[in-house]
Design a protein around this motif. Sequence first.
Motif, short mmCIF file in Angstrom:
data_model
loop_
_atom_site.label_atom_id
_atom_site.label_comp_id
_atom_site.label_asym_id
_atom_site.label_seq_id
_atom_site.Cartn_x
_atom_site.Cartn_y
_atom_site.Cartn_z
N SER A 1 42.37 31.12 38.64
CA SER A 1 42.44 32.53 38.21
C SER A 1 43.88 32.96 37.98
O SER A 1 44.19 33.65 37.01
CB SER A 1 41.80 33.43 39.27
OG SER A 1 40.42 33.21 39.36
N ALA A 2 44.79 32.53 38.87
CA ALA A 2 46.19 32.90 38.73
C ALA A 2 46.76 32.37 37.42
O ALA A 2 47.54 33.04 36.74
CB ALA A 2 46.99 32.37 39.91
N LYS A 3 46.38 31.13 37.05
CA LYS A 3 46.86 30.54 35.80
C LYS A 3 46.33 31.31 34.60
O LYS A 3 47.04 31.55 33.62
CB LYS A 3 46.44 29.08 35.73
CG LYS A 3 47.11 28.21 36.79
CD LYS A 3 46.61 26.77 36.74
CE LYS A 3 47.26 25.93 37.84
NZ LYS A 3 46.74 24.54 37.86
N LYS B 1 39.06 42.66 37.67
CA LYS B 1 39.08 41.45 38.49
C LYS B 1 38.24 41.69 39.75
O LYS B 1 37.76 42.80 40.00
CB LYS B 1 40.51 41.08 38.88
CG LYS B 1 41.53 41.18 37.74
CD LYS B 1 41.14 40.39 36.51
CE LYS B 1 42.16 40.59 35.38
NZ LYS B 1 41.73 40.00 34.11
N VAL B 2 38.07 40.64 40.54
CA VAL B 2 37.20 40.72 41.71
C VAL B 2 38.01 40.64 43.00
O VAL B 2 38.86 39.76 43.16
CB VAL B 2 36.15 39.58 41.69
CG1 VAL B 2 35.26 39.65 42.93
CG2 VAL B 2 35.31 39.65 40.43
N GLY B 3 37.75 41.57 43.92
CA GLY B 3 38.33 41.53 45.25
C GLY B 3 39.84 41.45 45.27
O GLY B 3 40.55 42.19 44.57
N GLY B 4 40.36 40.51 46.08
CA GLY B 4 41.80 40.36 46.22
C GLY B 4 42.49 39.95 44.94
O GLY B 4 43.71 40.13 44.81
N ASN B 5 41.73 39.42 43.97
CA ASN B 5 42.31 39.07 42.68
C ASN B 5 42.86 40.30 41.95
O ASN B 5 43.75 40.18 41.11
CB ASN B 5 41.28 38.37 41.79
CG ASN B 5 41.06 36.92 42.20
OD1 ASN B 5 41.68 36.44 43.13
ND2 ASN B 5 40.15 36.25 41.52
N SER C 1 42.88 42.13 51.86
CA SER C 1 42.13 41.40 50.84
C SER C 1 43.03 40.53 49.97
O SER C 1 42.57 39.60 49.32
CB SER C 1 41.33 42.37 49.96
OG SER C 1 42.20 43.21 49.20
N TYR C 2 44.33 40.83 49.98
CA TYR C 2 45.28 40.03 49.20
C TYR C 2 45.35 38.60 49.72
O TYR C 2 45.68 37.67 48.97
CB TYR C 2 46.66 40.69 49.26
CG TYR C 2 47.76 39.93 48.57
CD1 TYR C 2 47.68 39.61 47.22
CD2 TYR C 2 48.89 39.52 49.27
CE1 TYR C 2 48.70 38.91 46.58
CE2 TYR C 2 49.92 38.82 48.65
CZ TYR C 2 49.81 38.52 47.30
OH TYR C 2 50.82 37.81 46.68
#
Length: 227
Positions: free
Chosen positions: A84-86, A28-32, A74-75
């Motif tokens: 993205s969460a879905k 995943k990217v960054g905070g994701n 970053s979260y």
Amino acid sequence: MVKPNWDTEELIENWTLLPQELELAKKKVGGNQIGFALLLKHFQLFAYFPEDKSSISQVVISYIANQLDLPESSYSDYDWQGRSAKVYRVEIRRLFNFKVASVQDSEEMVTWLIEEILPDEQKNEAIRELVYQRFRELRLEPLTKPQVERLIKSAVAKYEADFAEHTLNKLTPEMTEQIDILLSTEETESDESVEQSDKKSKMSDFAFLKTDPGAVGLGSFLTEIEK
């Protein structure tokens, strides 16, 4: 489940990313990355997703971020309700071979409660735990907390209505009449017959049984014994 305090041992046992889990999160990217890892471990631990960011304690976020070599800040970039969460939820359900509970699943849960649980268990907290356990056994992502509460209330209401109807159907007309007399607290001034006098006596006796004992003391104690 909101658990604000996790000690070091609990964090290691419940929130440590295994190598394959770490690999999935790193894609995943960054905070994701943090968001995905939190969803994954929470679902692994509780068999349902956290409903919002406040459901995750800060110490857990810090522990996950440290494993991913990312700054905890970053979260804040992670959109809890975003696309993205879905997508992540779908991915995690597949990993654990779970599906979202349907309307039919909810109806079957109500039936299960009525037939298997409510005859022996009436405490809401215990019933709630059994419902979540049942969802997990069936590999179903449970409903939201408000929906689970409504499901339980629906099951309890139906169970009580069915029980009352079943009991009533067993009563003879004579039994029903006697129960009506006992439950009535209305005073009657008519003494036209012995039967009416008897009924009044029974009503008075039952009304006496229902009286409040009053302040605790020797007198009230003896009165309750007399009842």
